[in-house]
Design a protein around this motif. Structure first.
Motif, PDB file in Angstrom:
ATOM      1  N   TRP A   1      41.521  -4.892  43.511  1.00 49.29           N
ATOM      2  CA  TRP A   1      40.282  -4.228  43.893  1.00 49.29           C
ATOM      3  C   TRP A   1      39.195  -4.340  42.833  1.00 49.29           C
ATOM      4  CZ3 TRP A   1      45.236  -2.340  44.009  1.00 49.29           C
ATOM      5  CH2 TRP A   1      45.845  -2.377  45.277  1.00 49.29           C
ATOM      6  N   GLN A   2      39.571  -4.322  41.565  1.00 52.47           N
ATOM      7  CA  GLN A   2      38.567  -4.300  40.503  1.00 52.47           C
ATOM      8  C   GLN A   2      38.385  -5.649  39.801  1.00 52.47           C
ATOM      9  OE1 GLN A   2      38.314  -0.689  38.066  1.00 52.47           O
ATOM     10  NE2 GLN A   2      40.130   0.055  39.117  1.00 52.47           N
ATOM     11  N   VAL A   3      39.312  -6.577  39.988  1.00 51.88           N
ATOM     12  CA  VAL A   3      39.187  -7.897  39.372  1.00 51.88           C
ATOM     13  C   VAL A   3      39.189  -9.003  40.430  1.00 51.88           C
ATOM     14  CG1 VAL A   3      40.218  -9.576  37.784  1.00 51.88           C
ATOM     15  CG2 VAL A   3      40.223  -7.137  37.194  1.00 51.88           C
ATOM     16  N   LEU A   4      40.230  -9.060  41.252  1.00 53.86           N
ATOM     17  CA  LEU A   4      40.336 -10.133  42.240  1.00 53.86           C
ATOM     18  C   LEU A   4      39.161 -10.139  43.214  1.00 53.86           C
ATOM     19  CD1 LEU A   4      41.871 -12.444  43.618  1.00 53.86           C
ATOM     20  CD2 LEU A   4      43.173 -10.715  44.887  1.00 53.86           C
ATOM     21  N   SER A   5      38.851  -8.983  43.801  1.00 56.94           N
ATOM     22  CA  SER A   5      37.788  -8.935  44.810  1.00 56.94           C
ATOM     23  C   SER A   5      36.433  -9.387  44.277  1.00 56.94           C
ATOM     24  CB  SER A   5      37.687  -7.526  45.403  1.00 56.94           C
ATOM     25  OG  SER A   5      38.854  -7.201  46.117  1.00 56.94           O
ATOM     26  N   PRO A   6      35.951  -8.821  43.175  1.00 53.83           N
ATOM     27  CA  PRO A   6      34.624  -9.244  42.712  1.00 53.83           C
ATOM     28  C   PRO A   6      34.593 -10.569  41.964  1.00 53.83           C
ATOM     29  CG  PRO A   6      35.466  -7.486  41.304  1.00 53.83           C
ATOM     30  CD  PRO A   6      36.452  -7.653  42.424  1.00 53.83           C
ATOM     31  N   TYR A   7      35.723 -11.007  41.409  1.00 54.55           N
ATOM     32  CA  TYR A   7      35.692 -12.177  40.523  1.00 54.55           C
ATOM     33  C   TYR A   7      36.619 -13.309  40.955  1.00 54.55           C
ATOM     34  CZ  TYR A   7      33.612  -8.557  37.587  1.00 54.55           C
ATOM     35  OH  TYR A   7      32.832  -7.533  37.105  1.00 54.55           O
TER      36      TYR A   7
ATOM     37  N   SER B   1      26.031   2.272  51.782  1.00 58.59           N
ATOM     38  CA  SER B   1      24.980   1.918  50.831  1.00 58.59           C
ATOM     39  C   SER B   1      25.494   0.906  49.807  1.00 58.59           C
ATOM     40  CB  SER B   1      24.489   3.177  50.106  1.00 58.59           C
ATOM     41  OG  SER B   1      23.524   2.863  49.133  1.00 58.59           O
ATOM     42  N   ALA B   2      26.748   1.088  49.388  1.00 61.70           N
ATOM     43  CA  ALA B   2      27.329   0.167  48.393  1.00 61.70           C
ATOM     44  C   ALA B   2      27.562  -1.221  48.982  1.00 61.70           C
ATOM     45  CB  ALA B   2      28.633   0.742  47.868  1.00 61.70           C
ATOM     46  N   THR B   3      28.017  -1.279  50.235  1.00 62.16           N
ATOM     47  CA  THR B   3      28.339  -2.566  50.858  1.00 62.16           C
ATOM     48  C   THR B   3      27.116  -3.252  51.450  1.00 62.16           C
ATOM     49  OG1 THR B   3      28.850  -1.573  53.015  1.00 62.16           O
ATOM     50  CG2 THR B   3      30.684  -1.810  51.427  1.00 62.16           C
ATOM     51  N   GLY B   4      26.048  -2.485  51.653  1.00 58.81           N
ATOM     52  CA  GLY B   4      24.850  -3.027  52.292  1.00 58.81           C
ATOM     53  C   GLY B   4      24.964  -3.076  53.798  1.00 58.81           C
ATOM     54  N   ALA B   5      25.944  -2.349  54.353  1.00 56.75           N
ATOM     55  CA  ALA B   5      26.144  -2.371  55.812  1.00 56.75           C
ATOM     56  C   ALA B   5      24.978  -1.688  56.516  1.00 56.75           C
ATOM     57  CB  ALA B   5      27.447  -1.654  56.156  1.00 56.75           C
TER      58      ALA B   5
ATOM     59  N   ASN C   1      34.921  -0.143  43.554  1.00 64.01           N
ATOM     60  CA  ASN C   1      34.729   0.925  42.576  1.00 64.01           C
ATOM     61  C   ASN C   1      33.733   1.967  43.062  1.00 64.01           C
ATOM     62  OD1 ASN C   1      36.563   0.234  40.641  1.00 64.01           O
ATOM     63  ND2 ASN C   1      35.111  -0.753  39.264  1.00 64.01           N
ATOM     64  N   GLN C   2      32.627   1.512  43.636  1.00 68.35           N
ATOM     65  CA  GLN C   2      31.628   2.439  44.165  1.00 68.35           C
ATOM     66  C   GLN C   2      32.185   3.217  45.349  1.00 68.35           C
ATOM     67  OE1 GLN C   2      31.148  -0.797  43.113  1.00 68.35           O
ATOM     68  NE2 GLN C   2      28.969  -1.307  43.283  1.00 68.35           N
ATOM     69  N   ALA C   3      32.944   2.526  46.212  1.00 70.23           N
ATOM     70  CA  ALA C   3      33.538   3.195  47.369  1.00 70.23           C
ATOM     71  C   ALA C   3      34.555   4.244  46.930  1.00 70.23           C
ATOM     72  CB  ALA C   3      34.196   2.158  48.281  1.00 70.23           C
ATOM     73  N   ASP C   4      35.390   3.875  45.989  1.00 72.94           N
ATOM     74  CA  ASP C   4      36.401   4.788  45.454  1.00 72.94           C
ATOM     75  C   ASP C   4      35.750   6.059  44.915  1.00 72.94           C
ATOM     76  OD1 ASP C   4      38.739   5.855  44.446  1.00 72.94           O
ATOM     77  OD2 ASP C   4      38.928   4.437  42.796  1.00 72.94           O
ATOM     78  N   THR C   5      34.697   5.893  44.124  1.00 73.99           N
ATOM     79  CA  THR C   5      34.003   7.042  43.545  1.00 73.99           C
ATOM     80  C   THR C   5      33.415   7.937  44.628  1.00 73.99           C
ATOM     81  OG1 THR C   5      33.487   5.793  41.544  1.00 73.99           O
ATOM     82  CG2 THR C   5      32.155   7.752  41.982  1.00 73.99           C
ATOM     83  N   ALA C   6      32.854   7.330  45.656  1.00 71.86           N
ATOM     84  CA  ALA C   6      32.289   8.101  46.760  1.00 71.86           C
ATOM     85  C   ALA C   6      33.367   8.933  47.446  1.00 71.86           C
ATOM     86  CB  ALA C   6      31.621   7.165  47.768  1.00 71.86           C
ATOM     87  N   ILE C   7      34.523   8.336  47.644  1.00 71.57           N
ATOM     88  CA  ILE C   7      35.607   9.027  48.352  1.00 71.57           C
ATOM     89  C   ILE C   7      36.109  10.216  47.558  1.00 71.57           C
ATOM     90  CG2 ILE C   7      37.967   8.782  49.225  1.00 71.57           C
ATOM     91  CD1 ILE C   7      37.139   5.689  49.521  1.00 71.57           C
ATOM     92  N   PHE C   8      36.470   9.996  46.285  1.00 70.46           N
ATOM     93  CA  PHE C   8      37.052  11.130  45.560  1.00 70.46           C
ATOM     94  C   PHE C   8      36.010  12.189  45.193  1.00 70.46           C
ATOM     95  CE2 PHE C   8      36.927   8.039  41.815  1.00 70.46           C
ATOM     96  CZ  PHE C   8      36.009   8.723  41.030  1.00 70.46           C
ATOM     97  N   THR C   9      34.748  11.789  45.073  1.00 74.68           N
ATOM     98  CA  THR C   9      33.710  12.777  44.801  1.00 74.68           C
ATOM     99  C   THR C   9      33.506  13.702  45.989  1.00 74.68           C
ATOM    100  OG1 THR C   9      32.571  11.278  43.279  1.00 74.68           O
ATOM    101  CG2 THR C   9      31.274  13.095  44.192  1.00 74.68           C
TER     102      THR C   9
ATOM    103  N   ILE D   1      37.542  -5.026  48.650  1.00 80.46           N
ATOM    104  CA  ILE D   1      36.134  -5.406  48.763  1.00 80.46           C
ATOM    105  C   ILE D   1      35.520  -5.456  47.359  1.00 80.46           C
ATOM    106  CG2 ILE D   1      35.854  -4.468  51.087  1.00 80.46           C
ATOM    107  CD1 ILE D   1      34.577  -1.979  49.820  1.00 80.46           C
ATOM    108  N   PRO D   2      34.497  -6.281  47.153  1.00 80.08           N
ATOM    109  CA  PRO D   2      33.922  -6.424  45.808  1.00 80.08           C
ATOM    110  C   PRO D   2      33.341  -5.144  45.229  1.00 80.08           C
ATOM    111  CG  PRO D   2      33.308  -8.288  47.178  1.00 80.08           C
ATOM    112  CD  PRO D   2      33.971  -7.291  48.090  1.00 80.08           C
ATOM    113  N   VAL D   3      32.898  -4.211  46.094  1.00 86.48           N
ATOM    114  CA  VAL D   3      32.278  -2.973  45.599  1.00 86.48           C
ATOM    115  C   VAL D   3      33.248  -1.791  45.731  1.00 86.48           C
ATOM    116  CG1 VAL D   3      29.917  -3.732  46.030  1.00 86.48           C
ATOM    117  CG2 VAL D   3      31.201  -2.574  47.860  1.00 86.48           C
TER     118      VAL D   3
END
Length: 476
Positions: free
Chosen positions: A111-117, A472-476, A439-447, A435-437
């Motif tokens: 999630w934090q390395v493979l997806s974005p990089y 907002s993070a995914t641009g959907a 980290n942002q999704a994870d933060t939204a969920i636990f917050t 998904i590449p974003v």
């Protein structure tokens, strides 16, 4: 009690450095040389130095203690850096951004390395058995299928970016001694057999927790504990319930979780199954040990060992340390309960990858390391030393490993083996969105979930707010 259930410390309860002598260079080198490749193949880039960056995990701790066995086999020097995952992600991102290769072998969190990089990683298909390099022993099919897909690919199965390296997965861990002692009384009072398994529903799990909250069992004060701190652990704990209820983060959640997607579409947390899951989770946490909202996976494991509650959803590899402490022989393991849709057991495994910016000699050396580090022989040796749980079917089929899945055992993680065969099945494994974003999704969920658990917003508001932030993070 001092915290001792970190992923790195799991190995300490199993004999530490002394136990790691099972990875001795001589026998392992001979076994690998006979079954995988000849000396010339292994020594083809002798004298090369590679750098491996990894999270602090049991497999890497085990390998680092005996990296001399790999050097003896290949003549390759390996420098290992172990970090907390967040620090690893930052360093890898900087390395990729610079176009250099400070790290040749990378612990590539899906999630934090493979997806974005993933575009910066080598397609391992171009190295597997090619140009004089050894092939993966027993073939890729020997890796547990859901793990190979979940950790190794992105978007499709055309390019393979990692080989499965570790596989922590959430299951139901419980006080077997208490369930045995009070089984008949619980069955009489509750009206169903309370024996933990995926035949138990989440509603029944709630009832079992309420039963333990009463005065019947003096050994514990609460029935259940959770890793519900405002952190990644809360997302993990909730996701088991979400998927059990049929909720998804995105449409086609199975594909987005298994293979990943750069464009997953609109988030679906505002749909009825997700809202029902949030309602149940809020209800469940109201009767859980009040410490739950301050605990991550380490905190809840320590509280369980201290006798505060009777059961918890927890990462299966904590079995290694639980079975070396005061609860040795008193712990049971089962797949997580079933919701209206299924039993979902969240997978948190990772593969190891090769930096695409590395020079050709380093790439060859890195491939030899990947083949060795994920081989059945190395996984078996690591298992004996407490170095994590194998990612290969053939290791579980070994007679000594089968024997170790029942007490008494010198491989305590194998006490979860029967449970894990179910948990990793395609119908039971829980796969968060790749998904590449993320980290942002994870933060939204636990917050947003933390606000709900604090009574500041309703489940409906929680899921709607999380959806909006994810979109907002995914641009959907």
């Amino acid at each position: 009690m001092a915290s001792r259930h970190t992923r790195r410390n799991i190995i300490k309860g199993l004999g530490g450095a002394a136990a790691l002598t099972t990875l001795g260079a001589g026998p392992l080198r001979t076994a690998l040389a006979k079954t995988m490749a000849d000396d010339k193949t292994w020594k083809q880039v002798s004298g090369t130095t590679i750098n491996f960056i990894s999270e602090n995990t049991p497999p890497t701790t085990a390998i680092s203690k005996n990296i001399e066995s790999f050097k003896e086999l290949t003549g390759i020097n390996v420098q290992i850096t172990q970090l907390q995952l967040g620090d690893l992600v930052k360093k890898v991102a900087l390395d990729f951004g610079s176009g250099r290769s400070a790290y040749d072998v990378i612990y590539a969190d899906p999630w934090q390395v493979l997806s974005p990089y993933h575009k910066a990683l080598v397609d391992l298909n171009t190295l597997n058995g090619k140009d004089g390099l050894p092939a993966v022993p027993k073939g890729l099919d020997d890796f547990i299928p859901t793990q190979l897909a979940g950790a190794g690919y992105f978007g499709d199965r055309e390019k393979l970016y990692t080989l499965p390296y570790d596989c922590p997965t959430m299951i139901w861990i419980y006080r077997r001694d208490l369930f045995d002692k009070y089984h008949d009384q619980m069955q009489k009072d509750l009206g169903f057999d309370p024996t933990p398994s995926d035949k138990i529903t989440w509603e029944q799990y709630y009832q079992i927790a309420e039963w333990f909250n009463g005065d019947q069992a003096k050994e514990v004060k609460y029935g259940t504990g959770h890793q519900a701190k405002q952190y990644d652990s809360l997302m993990c704990d909730f996701t088991n319930v979400l998927m059990a209820y049929g909720g998804e983060y995105f449409k086609n959640g199975d594909k987005v979780g298994l293979l990943g997607s750069a464009e997953p579409g609109p988030c679906t947390l505002d749909q009825k199954p997700a809202i029902e899951a949030a309602k149940f989770y809020q209800k469940l946490l109201k009767i859980a040990d009040p410490g739950s909202t301050s605990w991550d996976w380490t905190g809840v494991a320590n509280a369980f060992e201290n006798g505060r509650f009777a059961m918890m959803p927890e990462w299966h590899e904590f079995a290694g340390s639980l079975e070396s402490g005061p609860l040795k022989g008193k712990v049971g393991y089962a797949p997580l309960p079933t919701g209206p849709k299924r039993s979902a057991n969240l997978y948190g495994g990772t593969g190891i990858a090769i930096n695409g910016n590395a020079p050709d000699e380093q790439k060859k050396a890195a491939w030899l390391f990947l083949v060795w580090a994920t081989s059945p022989q190395t996984q078996l040796a690591g298992l004996k030393a407490g170095g994590g749980t194998p990612t290969r079917t053939s290791v579980y089929d070994m007679p000594e490993v089968k024997k170790a899945s029942h007490p008494p055992t010198d491989m305590p993680n194998m006490l979860t083996a029967d449970t894990m065969k179910v948990a990793w099945d395609k119908d039971h494994i829980g796969l968060r969105p790749k998904i590449p974003v993320w980290n942002q999704a994870d933060t939204a969920i636990f917050t947003e979930l933390s606000k709900m658990l604090a009574g500041r917003q309703s489940p409906e508001q929680t899921m709607k707010s999380a959806k909006d932030k994810i979109d907002s993070a995914t641009g959907a």
